[in-house]
Every structure is written in structure tokens, then in C-alpha cells.
Design a protein around this motif. Sequence first.
Motif, PDB file in Angstrom:
ATOM      1  N   MET A   1       0.830  -1.197   0.000  1.00 56.43           N
ATOM      2  CA  MET A   1       0.000   0.000   0.000  1.00 56.43           C
ATOM      3  C   MET A   1       0.870   1.255   0.000  1.00 56.43           C
ATOM      4  O   MET A   1       1.874   1.323   0.690  1.00 56.43           O
ATOM      5  CB  MET A   1      -0.907   0.004   1.243  1.00 56.43           C
ATOM      6  CG  MET A   1      -1.930  -1.110   1.274  1.00 56.43           C
ATOM      7  SD  MET A   1      -2.895  -1.076   2.800  1.00 56.43           S
ATOM      8  CE  MET A   1      -3.656   0.531   2.651  1.00 56.43           C
ATOM      9  N   ASP A   2       0.488   2.239  -0.799  1.00 57.90           N
ATOM     10  CA  ASP A   2       1.203   3.502  -0.814  1.00 57.90           C
ATOM     11  C   ASP A   2       0.822   4.306   0.428  1.00 57.90           C
ATOM     12  O   ASP A   2      -0.340   4.411   0.779  1.00 57.90           O
ATOM     13  CB  ASP A   2       0.847   4.305  -2.061  1.00 57.90           C
ATOM     14  CG  ASP A   2       1.389   3.668  -3.322  1.00 57.90           C
ATOM     15  OD1 ASP A   2       2.398   2.943  -3.220  1.00 57.90           O
ATOM     16  OD2 ASP A   2       0.804   3.886  -4.394  1.00 57.90           O
ATOM     17  N   ARG A   3       1.825   4.854   1.071  1.00 56.62           N
ATOM     18  CA  ARG A   3       1.581   5.665   2.260  1.00 56.62           C
ATOM     19  C   ARG A   3       2.633   6.751   2.350  1.00 56.62           C
ATOM     20  O   ARG A   3       3.823   6.485   2.109  1.00 56.62           O
ATOM     21  CB  ARG A   3       1.617   4.796   3.518  1.00 56.62           C
ATOM     22  CG  ARG A   3       1.494   5.592   4.820  1.00 56.62           C
ATOM     23  CD  ARG A   3       1.544   4.702   6.038  1.00 56.62           C
ATOM     24  NE  ARG A   3       1.666   5.491   7.259  1.00 56.62           N
ATOM     25  CZ  ARG A   3       1.756   4.977   8.491  1.00 56.62           C
ATOM     26  NH1 ARG A   3       1.744   3.663   8.650  1.00 56.62           N
ATOM     27  NH2 ARG A   3       1.878   5.757   9.548  1.00 56.62           N
ATOM     28  N   SER A   4       2.213   7.930   2.694  1.00 56.52           N
ATOM     29  CA  SER A   4       3.162   9.010   2.911  1.00 56.52           C
ATOM     30  C   SER A   4       3.697   8.931   4.332  1.00 56.52           C
ATOM     31  O   SER A   4       2.921   8.830   5.282  1.00 56.52           O
ATOM     32  CB  SER A   4       2.477  10.363   2.695  1.00 56.52           C
ATOM     33  OG  SER A   4       3.358  11.413   3.053  1.00 56.52           O
ATOM     34  N   TRP A   5       5.017   8.973   4.447  1.00 53.61           N
ATOM     35  CA  TRP A   5       5.653   8.890   5.757  1.00 53.61           C
ATOM     36  C   TRP A   5       6.188  10.247   6.229  1.00 53.61           C
ATOM     37  O   TRP A   5       6.924  10.308   7.213  1.00 53.61           O
ATOM     38  CB  TRP A   5       6.796   7.869   5.721  1.00 53.61           C
ATOM     39  CG  TRP A   5       6.310   6.469   5.546  1.00 53.61           C
ATOM     40  CD1 TRP A   5       6.172   5.780   4.384  1.00 53.61           C
ATOM     41  CD2 TRP A   5       5.856   5.589   6.582  1.00 53.61           C
ATOM     42  NE1 TRP A   5       5.680   4.522   4.611  1.00 53.61           N
ATOM     43  CE2 TRP A   5       5.474   4.362   5.961  1.00 53.61           C
ATOM     44  CE3 TRP A   5       5.727   5.693   7.976  1.00 53.61           C
ATOM     45  CZ2 TRP A   5       4.986   3.279   6.677  1.00 53.61           C
ATOM     46  CZ3 TRP A   5       5.251   4.609   8.684  1.00 53.61           C
ATOM     47  CH2 TRP A   5       4.881   3.419   8.043  1.00 53.61           C
ATOM     48  N   THR A   7       4.099  13.230   6.457  1.00 53.98           N
ATOM     49  CA  THR A   7       2.981  14.175   6.547  1.00 53.98           C
ATOM     50  C   THR A   7       3.286  15.318   7.512  1.00 53.98           C
ATOM     51  O   THR A   7       2.863  16.457   7.293  1.00 53.98           O
ATOM     52  CB  THR A   7       1.700  13.458   6.999  1.00 53.98           C
ATOM     53  OG1 THR A   7       1.950  12.810   8.264  1.00 53.98           O
ATOM     54  CG2 THR A   7       1.262  12.409   5.963  1.00 53.98           C
TER      55      THR A   7
END
Length: 552
Positions: A1-5, A7
Motif C-alpha cells: 500500500m502507498d503511504r506518505s511517511w 505528513t
Amino acid sequence: MDRSWNTQALDRQARLARAGERLGARLQGKRVAHEDAVDLLHAVIRPGDRVCLEGNNQKQADFLAEALTRLDPAQVHDLHLVQSVLALPEHLDVFELGIASRLDFSFSGPQSGRLAQLVAAGPLQIGAIHTYLELFSRYFVDLTPRVALVAAQAADAHGNLYTGPNTEDTPAIVEATAFKRGLVIAQVNEFVEPGALPRVDIPGDWVDFVIPAPRPHFIEPLFTRDPAQITEVQVLMAMMAIKGVYAEYGVQRLNHGIGFDTAAIELLLPTYGEQLGLKGRICRHWALNPHPALIPAIEAGWVESVHSFGSELGMEDYIRARPDVFFTGPDGSLRSHRAFCQAAGHYACDLFIGSTLQIDLQGHSSTATKGRIAGFGGAPNMGADARGRRHVSPAWLKAGAEASTSTMPRGRKLVVQMVETFREHMQPAFVERLDAWELAEQAGMAIPPVMVYGEDVTHVLTEEGIANLLLVRNEEEREQAIRGVAGYTAVGLARDRRMVENLRDRGVIRRPEDLGIDPRQATRQLLAARSMRDLVRASGGLYRPPARFRNW
């Protein structure tokens, strides 16, 4: 899953960009004019943010507190404030104005009555009442500020801060905020050229904006006590503390709470303590603000070191002249540090002695009374047995041996509650039931706001004598030991006289005469200084009391 780390970093960049857009050419590097403070706060604070406003025991980010009250609640609202001390009206104005709604704090002495009213009325919700060390710890876990508003003595164009003698909470606040991509805004008394700071206390890359305030930040001389107001009853109690506790256990490392009772102890060391031959045997190392009342003991060679939570107005030149005693920088000024000193008081001291407003029959004590939510400050850490402690000292081992019912030996911290049986307005210090129970019900608290739990209290000291709770065998004896020193309060009058005399025969209760103290000798003549002017003389003119303490 794509996730921004990242933010938090993106959010930080967006807030900085908004500040740049809003201020434009008015923003000069990190420097913001005080007239633009409200615009800056509107740009970087969002509804629901957790904001740490530096309100300490003494040093206040007062200009930023006032600027916070001028925000538009339509733009900024429901803030969660986290700060150690509520000292200024502005600290609560933000709740009445609808700018903030939730609070986590430690102490609110000056605003305790108003705080209770706001909680009852509804615009303010308390998350928790903490000790200082507990609150600082949560800054690094689940109460990390998104925006921190702090105060310093001076800054340069790079944002480097010099905090001067009153560093206090600043390092804990700034580090927690800066290293979770929050924003740090500092009000400063002066702006200097790069390289001109006496020392760098907070690195510039931890600070985002600096505002030269229109006036120096407020500092309260909180721990200063005029010796002229010390009574002979307090002298008697101080004599009992020195002979019946300090000398008995050989207390070398200690913390004193605030008050005239402990000031009396400090002023008796060079006189009564000298008579008892205790110099070098007690009171060598202190976790303590630089109390002016300690000057005669320092000058007489009793005190080897003092590490401080904060500074004290007027003591700057004296501290600079006594670097062997105080923790000072290359510039000569004190480097106080509340978090480190709280840790020192909890783990490195053998004794805490302080006062309270109410004590019940189990020895629980609290400063939270009807209509007041005062908080605790550092007392619960100072006045608690450090279960994680592993190093030994004679005082710690002796207290542990007296208390032990286990086959596994361990030491015990001495925690002394020193109170007169009746407080101001003839309010009894001893009660059957703490007001904290009623306050918990009114404020919807899960537990009563107890300052020091009875199981941590080792001695209760009043003008009637000392109750050594380490020596009691059961809860009934504990109750009668407390009643036995409660004097003519309702609690004291309900004592079982036969049991109290039995406890006295066993040394659980000791009256002044049992300690070889003649109350007739407890006069103000024993004090090493009997006025503020005497303290100035003792310091060789180095101590400069604030104007309100000068009457000559």
C-alpha cells in the motif's frame, strides 16, 4: 500500500509557507516584529492544534500569551493547551474567548479559583493534572506540541537562543516540538548580532521565528521569603526538623519545598545547626532554586552544590560570584533546567520536605481544596519514593530499614510534610476527608487530585511534634500517630490518648522535649538573618532584592 511517511514535514512546510505569504517583506529571516505577532500566529496555528505556551513557575512567555488572546476564534479555536503553570490571566482568557478548549497542566496557584469556575461552567476541559516531570515526559510521547511558544533572554539572526538564568522548561518544550516537525516561536528581550550571545542554550535550527517583545518577559521571584515574616512557631518546627530528622538520618542530599517553614530551616543551619555540630554531616547537596534564605548557609560553608529548577530575581550577581556552588555557564550566569532538576530531586535526593493545605488520617495530602484546582507542580515527584532507585546512601538505607517488612532489603526516601496545625484564617490542616474527593466529583475526575500519597509520607511534622510513620505497625497506629501531632484541630482532639502516649513511648511520636528542644529557646534570635537587609549584608552586597522586598 502507498503511504506518505512525511505528513508532519509537509504540514510544517505548509505552515511556514503561509507565514511567508501572510507577512511578506515584514518577515526578515526568522525575525518578526512584535506588531506582526498576531498575523504570524494566525498563519501557523490551525483549529484543534496542540499548543505549548511556556508558562513556568517563574518565567512567562507573557507577550505571546497576550497575542494568543487576540486571535480570531472563527479562525483559530478548540486549541489543546499544554503548559506547566497557569500563572497569568491570559492563560485562562483563551478559554473564555473560545480559542482553546482543552488543557493539560501541572500547577495553577495564581489562577486556581478561576480555573475551578471555568471547569464548572464548561468552556474548559482538563485532560489531566500532572507533575512537571510527568508532563514533560508526555511531550515526548502523546502530548507533543504542534506549535511551541517560548521565552528567552536574547536571540541572534540565526535563531540561536540565550535563556539566561531562567532556562526552566524551555529545553524540554523546544526539543519535543522541533524534533517532531513542529514550529517553535520565541519571544526574546533583545536581538543581538551573530556571535554576540553570551552562550547558546537552544540551537537556532530548532527555532523557526523570533519576536523581540516590547517589554522583558515576566519573571516571578517565587521562592523569595522575607525572614522578617518567619514566626517563632516556624523556628520551633525548623529546630525539630534539623534535630529530629536531618541529624537522625544524616541527610546530605535534599530538596526543600517553598515556604517560610523551609526558609526557617535554611536560616537555622549556620546557628542552631552549628550548635549541634552538624556542619559537614547534613545539607551538603541541594536540588533547589537559589533561595536567598540559603545565603548565610552558603557563606558559612554548609553548602557544596545547588542545582536549580529556575533562578530567583536579584540573585544573579551572587550566583555569578559563587560558581563552585551553582551550575553556571562560561558567561557566569546560572543554567537552570526544570526537567533535569526534577529528575535529580526524584532520584538523587534522600529527603523532600514541604507543606500542603490538607492532610487526612492516612497521610494523603493535597493542595486541591473546595473551589480551587491548584495542581501539584513538582511535589509529587519530589515527595515520592523513587522505586527505580538503586544507589545507596546512609539516610536512604536507614529509612528503608525502619520501614521494611520484607526479607529483601531496600532503601526509602524521606518525605516530610511540615505544616502548622491551623493554616491561614484558622483553617485546619488536618481533616477526616480531603476536599479532593468532592473536587473530583464536581470536575468529573477519575481519581481525587492527591498531591502526595500517604504511603510515600515518612514523617508529619507540626508545632506539636514529629510523627514517624515509618515505625507504625498498622493503619490504626498510623491514624493515631497523625492525630497525635494534629493539635487542637477536630482530628487531633479525637485522638486515643492512651494509644498516642504508647506511640510516644516507642518514639513514633516525639514532642520537642523528647528531642531535647526547649520551646522557649525557639526565638527569632536564632535566625542567621532576620530581615531582607540581613540577607543583603550576608551576601556582601551581591544579592539585590526585587523592589517589593526592600523597605530601606
